[in-house]
Enzyme design. Structure first.
Site, short mmCIF file in Angstrom:
data_model
loop_
_atom_site.label_atom_id
_atom_site.label_comp_id
_atom_site.label_asym_id
_atom_site.label_seq_id
_atom_site.Cartn_x
_atom_site.Cartn_y
_atom_site.Cartn_z
N ASP A 1 -23.87 -73.35 47.64
CA ASP A 1 -24.79 -72.26 47.94
C ASP A 1 -24.85 -72.01 49.45
OD1 ASP A 1 -25.40 -72.12 45.26
OD2 ASP A 1 -27.22 -73.34 45.43
N ARG A 2 -25.29 -70.83 49.82
CA ARG A 2 -25.38 -70.46 51.23
C ARG A 2 -26.15 -71.51 52.04
NH1 ARG A 2 -25.77 -65.38 54.28
NH2 ARG A 2 -25.66 -64.19 52.32
#
Length: 301
Positions: free
Chosen positions: A135-136
């Site tokens: 994920d970011r």
């Protein structure tokens, strides 16, 4: 310079005809095998070989990699931290707040853009191929393959769980039991398209955890995955009742963590050239380490 992928023939495949080994075990297509034969790109123990020869235990098979002609993304100058590299793959320490690969409206500033630039500066032309995703906001170890065959092999390791991902997470609450497994299927959220949720008709998702340390109202966990569903760890921990600190989507916002406290701390895989198991670790980023120190000081949210 030509690049080859190297395989060692294990006991269970000894006695197979080479063509069968290439097709059924290594998943090369018939057309690809024909092309490799014309290019003299199949070597058994260092020599060109007939496809009907039987392979033996310990034989070394080298197969020519197809040469890439583009990076697949726009090269862009930016800092990357390479933790491990060999002719087939890289392990990079991804910082938080950065996408792995361009998506949607975001075409620049991703880890893939920066890796493409780094390869370009070294005169290496290789399509950027992330083997998995983070994920970011998640930091830590992520693998990129340098060619399609290496990508295939690493993805097989991921499916067979010889490629293992280890995560650290800070969660709200004292986790009980201290060691356990979360087995809960994950599917699409009923109303929010960017989210996932526990759903009885979802895909199987299994997360193992153990407590590293308990603080006043927070636990530091180590987690491993049997599956790799989108947002799996975040959803599973929230479902268990111990949301990740700083996770505004599934967890709980925090005064001391400005992103989800989730870090891919290590990755273990079988090195492609010799099948030796190695482990690469990513140091804790400063914000995560500071979050642990905050918890050690016996302060609550």
């Amino acid at each position: 310079m030509k690049s080859f992928t190297t395989y060692k023939v294990p006991q269970e495949h000894a006695g197979l005809v080479l063509e069968t080994y290439l097709k059924q075990i290594l998943q090369y297509s018939g057309r690809k095998i024909q092309k490799l034969t014309r290019q003299k790109g199949i070597l058994l123990n260092g020599k060109p070989v007939f496809l009907q020869k039987k392979v033996k235990l310990g034989d070394t098979l080298r197969v020519l990699n197809s040469e890439d002609t583009a990076y697949g993304v726009q090269p862009e100058e930016g800092a990357i931290e390479i933790l491990y590299e060999d002719p087939y793959m890289l392990v990079i320490n991804k910082p938080s707040h950065q996408l792995v690969h361009p998506t949607g409206q975001t075409r620049k500033g991703t880890l893939a853009n920066y890796l493409a630039y780094d390869l370009q500066q070294r005169n290496i032309v290789a399509t950027v191929r992330p083997v998995h995703r983070l994920d970011r906001e998640t930091s830590g170890c992520i693998i990129f393959a340098k060619d399609s065959r290496s990508q295939f092999i690493l993805e097989q390791q991921l499916k067979e769980r010889t490629l293992k991902r280890i995560y650290w997470a800070l969660v709200k609450g004292i986790v009980s039991p201290a060691v356990g497994t979360i087995d809960a299927p994950i599917g699409a959220h009923s109303t929010l398209p960017n989210r996932r949720a526990i759903h009885p008709q979802g895909e199987q998702a299994i997360t193992h955890y153990r407590t590293i340390h308990n603080y006043v109202d927070t636990s530091l966990l180590e987690l491993t995955l049997d599956t790799g569903r989108t947002h799996q760890i975040r959803i599973h921990l929230a479902h268990l009742g111990y949301p990740i600190i700083g996770d505004g989507m599934y967890g709980i916002r925090s005064s001391y963590m400005k992103r989800q406290a989730l870090h891919a701390s290590a990755i273990t895989f079988l090195r492609l050239k010799d099948q030796q198991e190695i482990t690469i670790e990513a140091p804790l980023p400063k914000d995560f380490a500071d979050g642990i120190e905050f918890c050690k000081a016996n302060q609550s949210l």
